[in-house]
Write a protein that holds these residues in place. Structure first.
Motif, short mmCIF file in Angstrom:
data_model
loop_
_atom_site.label_atom_id
_atom_site.label_comp_id
_atom_site.label_asym_id
_atom_site.label_seq_id
_atom_site.Cartn_x
_atom_site.Cartn_y
_atom_site.Cartn_z
N VAL A 164 22.48 32.53 35.56
CA VAL A 164 21.14 32.25 36.08
C VAL A 164 20.08 33.06 35.33
O VAL A 164 19.12 32.51 34.81
CB VAL A 164 21.06 32.55 37.60
N SER A 165 20.24 34.37 35.28
CA SER A 165 19.20 35.24 34.71
C SER A 165 19.53 35.81 33.34
O SER A 165 18.71 36.52 32.76
CB SER A 165 18.89 36.38 35.69
N GLY A 166 20.71 35.52 32.81
CA GLY A 166 21.07 35.99 31.48
C GLY A 166 21.62 37.41 31.46
O GLY A 166 22.05 37.93 32.49
N PRO A 167 21.59 38.06 30.29
CA PRO A 167 22.18 39.39 30.16
C PRO A 167 21.24 40.50 30.61
O PRO A 167 20.02 40.42 30.42
CB PRO A 167 22.45 39.49 28.65
N LYS A 168 21.82 41.53 31.22
CA LYS A 168 21.07 42.71 31.64
C LYS A 168 21.97 43.93 31.51
O LYS A 168 23.18 43.83 31.63
CB LYS A 168 20.60 42.59 33.09
N ARG A 169 21.33 45.09 31.30
CA ARG A 169 22.05 46.36 31.17
C ARG A 169 21.55 47.30 32.27
O ARG A 169 20.35 47.53 32.37
CB ARG A 169 21.81 46.99 29.81
N TYR A 170 22.46 47.84 33.06
CA TYR A 170 22.12 48.66 34.21
C TYR A 170 22.49 50.12 34.00
O TYR A 170 23.59 50.43 33.54
CB TYR A 170 22.83 48.13 35.46
N ASP A 171 21.54 51.01 34.37
CA ASP A 171 21.76 52.45 34.35
C ASP A 171 22.00 52.93 35.77
O ASP A 171 21.49 52.35 36.73
CB ASP A 171 20.52 53.16 33.78
N PHE A 172 22.74 54.02 35.90
CA PHE A 172 23.06 54.59 37.21
C PHE A 172 21.93 55.50 37.66
O PHE A 172 21.67 56.54 37.04
CB PHE A 172 24.39 55.34 37.15
N VAL A 173 21.21 55.11 38.73
CA VAL A 173 20.06 55.85 39.26
C VAL A 173 20.15 55.86 40.78
O VAL A 173 20.31 54.80 41.40
CB VAL A 173 18.73 55.16 38.85
N ASP A 174 20.01 57.03 41.39
CA ASP A 174 20.00 57.14 42.86
C ASP A 174 21.17 56.39 43.50
O ASP A 174 20.98 55.60 44.43
CB ASP A 174 18.68 56.64 43.44
N ASP A 175 22.37 56.65 43.02
CA ASP A 175 23.60 56.04 43.52
C ASP A 175 23.62 54.52 43.45
O ASP A 175 24.24 53.84 44.26
CB ASP A 175 23.93 56.50 44.95
N GLY A 176 22.91 53.96 42.47
CA GLY A 176 22.93 52.51 42.29
C GLY A 176 22.67 52.15 40.84
O GLY A 176 22.23 52.98 40.04
N TRP A 177 22.92 50.89 40.51
CA TRP A 177 22.76 50.40 39.14
C TRP A 177 21.43 49.68 39.03
O TRP A 177 21.21 48.68 39.70
CB TRP A 177 23.93 49.49 38.78
N VAL A 178 20.53 50.21 38.19
CA VAL A 178 19.16 49.73 38.09
C VAL A 178 18.88 49.19 36.69
O VAL A 178 19.20 49.83 35.68
CB VAL A 178 18.17 50.87 38.41
N TYR A 179 18.24 48.00 36.65
CA TYR A 179 17.79 47.42 35.38
C TYR A 179 16.42 48.03 35.08
O TYR A 179 15.46 47.80 35.81
CB TYR A 179 17.71 45.90 35.52
N ARG A 180 16.32 48.83 34.05
CA ARG A 180 15.12 49.63 33.84
C ARG A 180 13.86 48.82 33.53
O ARG A 180 12.76 49.30 33.72
CB ARG A 180 15.35 50.69 32.76
N HIS A 181 13.99 47.57 33.12
CA HIS A 181 12.82 46.77 32.77
C HIS A 181 12.05 46.27 34.00
O HIS A 181 10.85 46.07 33.92
CB HIS A 181 13.21 45.59 31.87
N ASP A 182 12.76 46.04 35.11
CA ASP A 182 12.06 45.58 36.32
C ASP A 182 12.43 46.39 37.56
O ASP A 182 11.95 46.10 38.65
CB ASP A 182 12.32 44.09 36.56
#
Length: 127
Positions: free
Chosen positions: A79-97
């Motif tokens: 649906v939304s394509g590829p994304k890369r997630y970083d570990f922030v505040d005990d969760g995986w966050v996409y830094r662009h949005d």
């Protein structure tokens, strides 16, 4: 959550543990969900060697995998394509949005499956 920054870098061992817990938790939830919510052919969930594959028949395939060198989790979504997630505040966050992995998956899977999906109770969904 605006401007969230990764906390202290995870040690390699901590990263591996967090990834394993995240992927196993998502896998368990999705196996149960798809067993009940979808009787269509070609639907399957598999976790192998740090790669979670969620096949939704004609709707497409999700691939969620760890990227140890970057200490990230990568998502390939039909649906939304590829994304890369970083570990922030005990969760995986996409830094662009700043959207969390579990939130995005909950929204997309709810639409694709026509039922409410809430992955925020899974391990490392964030605060």
């Amino acid at each position: 959550m605006a401007g969230a920054r990764p906390q202290e870098p995870l040690t390699p061992a901590a990263y591996e543990a967090v990834c394993e817990e995240t992927l196993e938790s998502l896998c368990s939830y999705l196996e149960e969900l798809l067993e009940v919510a979808s009787a269509q052919p070609g639907v399957d969930v598999e976790l192998s060697s740090g790669v979670l594959t969620v096949k939704l028949g004609e709707a497409g395939t999700y691939v969620i995998n760890k990227q140890s060198p970057n200490k990230q989790i990568w998502l390939s979504s039909p649906v939304s394509g590829p994304k890369r997630y970083d570990f922030v505040d005990d969760g995986w966050v996409y830094r662009h949005d700043q959207q969390r992995l579990h939130e995005l998956l909950s929204l997309e899977l709810s639409r694709l499956l026509g039922t409410s999906v809430d992955l925020t109770s899974c391990a490392h969904a964030g605060r």
